[in-house]
Design a protein around this motif. Sequence first.
Motif, short mmCIF file in Angstrom:
data_model
loop_
_atom_site.label_atom_id
_atom_site.label_comp_id
_atom_site.label_asym_id
_atom_site.label_seq_id
_atom_site.Cartn_x
_atom_site.Cartn_y
_atom_site.Cartn_z
N HIS A 1 3.31 12.67 -0.34
CA HIS A 1 3.74 12.10 0.93
C HIS A 1 3.64 13.17 2.02
N PRO A 2 3.25 12.79 3.25
CA PRO A 2 3.24 13.78 4.34
C PRO A 2 4.63 14.38 4.57
N ASN A 3 4.65 15.58 5.10
CA ASN A 3 5.92 16.25 5.38
C ASN A 3 5.87 16.89 6.77
N THR A 4 5.64 16.05 7.76
CA THR A 4 5.56 16.50 9.15
C THR A 4 6.74 15.95 9.94
N LEU A 5 6.94 16.48 11.14
CA LEU A 5 8.00 15.94 12.00
C LEU A 5 7.74 14.46 12.30
N GLN A 6 6.49 14.08 12.40
CA GLN A 6 6.14 12.71 12.75
C GLN A 6 6.26 11.74 11.58
N HIS A 7 6.13 12.23 10.35
CA HIS A 7 6.12 11.36 9.17
C HIS A 7 6.60 12.16 7.95
N SER A 8 7.82 11.84 7.49
CA SER A 8 8.36 12.58 6.35
C SER A 8 9.51 11.82 5.70
N ILE A 9 9.84 12.26 4.49
CA ILE A 9 11.02 11.76 3.78
C ILE A 9 12.20 12.57 4.31
N SER B 1 0.81 -1.22 0.00
CA SER B 1 0.00 0.00 0.00
C SER B 1 0.85 1.27 0.00
N LYS B 2 2.16 1.14 0.19
CA LYS B 2 3.05 2.30 0.25
C LYS B 2 3.84 2.53 -1.05
N VAL B 3 3.72 1.63 -2.02
CA VAL B 3 4.53 1.70 -3.24
C VAL B 3 4.37 3.04 -3.95
N GLU B 4 3.15 3.48 -4.18
CA GLU B 4 2.90 4.71 -4.94
C GLU B 4 3.40 5.96 -4.24
N THR B 5 3.35 5.98 -2.92
CA THR B 5 3.72 7.19 -2.18
C THR B 5 5.16 7.18 -1.69
N HIS B 6 5.88 6.08 -1.86
CA HIS B 6 7.24 5.98 -1.33
C HIS B 6 8.32 5.66 -2.36
N THR B 7 7.97 5.10 -3.49
CA THR B 7 8.98 4.78 -4.50
C THR B 7 9.46 6.07 -5.16
N PRO B 8 10.78 6.34 -5.12
CA PRO B 8 11.28 7.54 -5.80
C PRO B 8 11.02 7.47 -7.30
N ARG B 9 10.52 8.56 -7.86
CA ARG B 9 10.29 8.65 -9.30
C ARG B 9 11.46 9.41 -9.91
N ILE B 10 11.93 8.92 -11.05
CA ILE B 10 13.07 9.53 -11.72
C ILE B 10 12.62 9.98 -13.10
N GLU B 11 12.68 11.28 -13.33
CA GLU B 11 12.37 11.83 -14.65
C GLU B 11 13.69 12.18 -15.32
N TYR C 1 19.91 5.14 -9.94
CA TYR C 1 19.16 4.61 -8.80
C TYR C 1 18.90 5.75 -7.83
N ALA C 2 17.70 5.81 -7.30
CA ALA C 2 17.37 6.78 -6.26
C ALA C 2 16.87 5.99 -5.06
N LEU C 3 17.42 6.32 -3.89
CA LEU C 3 16.95 5.76 -2.63
C LEU C 3 16.37 6.90 -1.82
N GLU C 4 15.30 6.62 -1.08
CA GLU C 4 14.76 7.61 -0.16
C GLU C 4 14.45 6.93 1.15
N TYR C 5 14.53 7.71 2.23
CA TYR C 5 14.25 7.19 3.55
C TYR C 5 13.06 7.91 4.16
N CYS C 6 12.02 7.15 4.46
CA CYS C 6 10.85 7.64 5.20
C CYS C 6 11.04 7.21 6.65
N ASN C 7 10.89 8.15 7.57
CA ASN C 7 11.15 7.82 8.98
C ASN C 7 10.16 6.79 9.54
N LEU C 8 9.04 6.54 8.87
CA LEU C 8 8.11 5.51 9.34
C LEU C 8 8.12 4.24 8.49
#
Length: 125
Positions: A51-59, A21-31, A105-112
């Motif tokens: 994607h949310p951008n709060t202290l509690q939940h963000s990239i 359920s997180k694939v669409e909102t968490h996979t980095p897109r490369i243009e 390759y793009a990697l991203e880290y979501c704190n949750l």
Amino acid sequence: MPKKFGDLIYTPETASGEAISKVETHTPRIEAPDSVKAGEPFYVKIYVGPHPNTLQHSIRWIEVYFEEEGRPFNPVMLSRIHLEPELVEPEVTLKLVLKKSGVIYALEYCNLHGVWEGRKQVKVQ
């Protein structure tokens, strides 16, 4: 035995269970263009979301690598961008100059939800 770090990175192909359920909102897109001329600059945009951008939940960061064809040791780290929650959106544009074909390759880290990978092949002519 502990898992290899690579086994902890989510991709659209390996996501299972709740991660699906997180694939669409968490996979980095490369243009980026599918093909470029050797030595000629071009732009690459990497973004995540919506994607949310709060202290509690963000990239919190985005890393960009290039696996160059024929290079004995890959990948080459191109950039690492720290993202401050609430102040910086998860989007970055880089100007690249390639001599050989390969994969960005793009990697991203979501704190949750952990580390996620996106990739795009670029042919150099």
